[in-house]
Design an enzyme around this catalytic site. Structure first.
Site, PDB file in Angstrom:
ATOM      1  N   ASP A 147      38.360   8.300 -82.721  1.00  0.00           N
ATOM      2  CA  ASP A 147      38.054   7.491 -81.524  1.00  0.00           C
ATOM      3  C   ASP A 147      38.340   6.020 -81.788  1.00  0.00           C
ATOM      4  O   ASP A 147      38.707   5.286 -80.879  1.00  0.00           O
ATOM      5  CB  ASP A 147      36.552   7.537 -81.159  1.00  0.00           C
ATOM      6  CG  ASP A 147      36.025   8.927 -80.972  1.00  0.00           C
ATOM      7  OD1 ASP A 147      36.810   9.795 -80.588  1.00  0.00           O
ATOM      8  OD2 ASP A 147      34.811   9.129 -81.218  1.00  0.00           O
ATOM      9  N   HIS A 206      33.680   9.405 -83.523  1.00  0.00           N
ATOM     10  CA  HIS A 206      34.549  10.218 -84.381  1.00  0.00           C
ATOM     11  C   HIS A 206      35.550   9.254 -85.009  1.00  0.00           C
ATOM     12  O   HIS A 206      35.932   8.256 -84.379  1.00  0.00           O
ATOM     13  CB  HIS A 206      35.382  11.217 -83.578  1.00  0.00           C
ATOM     14  CG  HIS A 206      34.628  12.192 -82.740  1.00  0.00           C
ATOM     15  ND1 HIS A 206      34.134  11.889 -81.513  1.00  0.00           N
ATOM     16  CD2 HIS A 206      34.346  13.504 -82.943  1.00  0.00           C
ATOM     17  CE1 HIS A 206      33.553  12.960 -80.985  1.00  0.00           C
ATOM     18  NE2 HIS A 206      33.660  13.964 -81.837  1.00  0.00           N
TER      19      HIS A 206
HETATM   20  C1  XUL Z   1      31.778  18.342 -77.887  1.00  0.00           C
HETATM   21  C2  XUL Z   1      30.751  17.492 -78.519  1.00  0.00           C
HETATM   22  C3  XUL Z   1      31.233  16.541 -79.560  1.00  0.00           C
HETATM   23  C4  XUL Z   1      30.269  16.311 -80.664  1.00  0.00           C
HETATM   24  C5  XUL Z   1      30.802  15.460 -81.788  1.00  0.00           C
HETATM   25  O1  XUL Z   1      31.286  19.223 -76.956  1.00  0.00           O
HETATM   26  O2  XUL Z   1      29.594  17.548 -78.168  1.00  0.00           O
HETATM   27  O3  XUL Z   1      31.600  15.348 -78.944  1.00  0.00           O
HETATM   28  O4  XUL Z   1      29.090  15.721 -80.205  1.00  0.00           O
HETATM   29  O5  XUL Z   1      31.974  15.947 -82.312  1.00  0.00           O
END
Ligand code: XUL
Ligand code: CO
Length: 437
Positions: free
Chosen positions: A102, A99
């Protein structure tokens, strides 16, 4: 600077090896069903769980001991990036995923935040060039910061929507810059708590519009990643709009977006929705919508997303069976959206966890390939539906039967005979393959 001192490249040592820092089943260059394991599995390390998370839970502070935590701010982000490439290359995984938030800290303004991102993205680009590690997908975190308290694409506050759109724009540019193979939307806070204060139609229209703008902008800048939506039924919101594969596909079709997206399915999200992982994959696959997988496993005794590393071999076998039947995972991959337990706080645990998950998936792949080679389940299914091959069944399957023709048939056809589904026998056969392969 070395962050994982004393750990060298993880090698395949095969079954029977007692070395905890070696693969027992994952042999990247070994050919299974016409492709190498590496090509089939396309593993990715999830940046957020492995390098950013600190083990916090609602009852306690972080527990993870990380030697990059001696830094703060942008220096911490740089140290993490360095550590992440050391880890990924030592593990021998071809991809990673992140993300935006992150990899770099938020600044005082959106401009400052984006500048922080630019610094880390530049570093990552160089690391990727040097190591050959690729980006499976990137995404935007529009759920942690308090501004997203009412959602992002489904917020009740237009100013937040605008901010979210700007964040998506920047993340698309990052995806292009780093050559991401996929681009993910997970609607962390795209849902609602109570209908009493919710305009569901407006929220869904707005969410679809955000997706549409993202597709248009990606086209405009020449970013050709596969776009994915990741369903999840609940947590953090009570009712998330992208509940499961079927609900998400219905949303995409309603808004004419079905040709622009596929699904990123996650094992623990499936079980939270009351489905098996293989159910979700099958639903996507038969609709041509399987995009990528987030590999983990839940805990059947707990009702939340525990994101454990996958080690259940029946589960990985059934998962890889669906993937092989789909003709592979395409541009997607198997991303470990999984975290070490709070009490597994040493850096070495990160290796143990990924090795366990990779071996479990490698074994699952081998068993699934053998099941398919021997046509074990194919024969079961073909024989179970053989009544649709001939006579009245063939007419039903061809769509030529009518209520009248079926009534005429039913009048003269009695008694009806059914045969056993043989579920227990079939499960035992799958176990035999697991034990012998
Ligand atoms: C949360 C989840 C996230 C997504 C990306 O449950 O799975 O980490 O994969 O935003
Ligand atoms: Co996920």
């Amino acid at each position: 600077m070395t962050y994982f001192e004393g750990i060298s490249t993880i090698a395949y040592e095969g079954r029977g090896s007692k070395n905890p820092l070696a693969f027992k089943h994952y042999n990247p260059k070994e050919v299974v069903a016409g492709k190498t394991m590496e090509e089939h599995l396309r593993f990715a390390v999830a940046y957020w769980h492995t390098f950013t998370a600190n083990g916090t839970d609602p009852f306690g502070a972080g527990t993870m001991v990380r030697n990059w935590d001696r830094y703060t701010g942008l220096d911490l982000a740089k140290a993490r990036a360095e550590a992440s490439f050391e880890f990924i290359t030592k593990l021998g995984v071809p991809f990673f995923a992140f993300h935006d938030r992150d990899i770099a800290p938020e600044g005082a303004t959106l401009q400052e935040t984006n500048k922080n991102l630019d610094v880390i993205v530049e570093m990552m680009k160089q690391f990727m060039k040097d190591t050959g590690v690729k980006l499976l997908w990137n995404t935007q975190n529009m759920f942690t910061n308090p501004r997203f308290v009412h959602g992002a694409g489904t917020t009740s506050n237009a100013d937040v929507y605008a901010y979210a759109a700007a964040q998506v724009k920047k993340s698309l540019e990052i995806g292009k810059e780093l050559g991401a193979e996929n681009y993910v939307f997970w609607g962390g806070r795209e849902g609602y708590e109570t209908l009493l204060n919710t305009n569901m139609k407006l929220e869904l229209d707005n969410l679809a519009h955000l997706y549409r703008m993202a597709i248009d902008y990606a086209q405009e800048i020449g970013f050709d990643a596969q776009f994915l939506i990741e369903p999840k039924p609940k947590e953090p919101t009570k009712h998330q709009y992208d509940f499961d594969a079927a609900t998400t596909m219905n949303f995409l079709r309603t808004y004419g977006l079905q040709d622009h997206f596929k699904l990123n399915l996650e094992a623990n999200h499936a079980t939270l929705a009351g489905h098996t992982f293989e159910h979700e994959i099958r639903v996507a696959s038969i609709n041509g919508m399987l995009g990528s997988l987030d590999a983990n496993q839940g805990d059947m005794l707990l009702g939340w997303d525990t994101d454990e590393f996958p080690q259940d071999l029946t589960q990985t076998t059934l998962t890889m069976y669906e993937v092989l039947k789909n003709g592979g995972i395409g541009r997607g991959g198997v991303n470990f959206d999984a975290k070490v337990r709070r009490a597994s706080f040493e850096q070495e645990d990160l290796f143990f966890a990924h090795i366990a998950g990779m071996d479990a998936y490698a074994k699952g792949l081998k068993v699934a390939a053998k099941l398919i080679e021997d046509r074990v389940l194919e024969e079961v299914v073909e024989s179970r539906y053989r009544s649709f091959q001939v006579g009245i069944g063939a007419e039903i399957a061809a769509g030529t039967a009518t209520l009248k023709s079926l009534e005429a048939y039913a009048y003269q056809n009695h008694p009806i005979r059914n045969v056993s589904g043989r579920q227990e026998r079939i499960k035992a056969v799958v176990n035999e393959y697991l034990l012998s392969e």
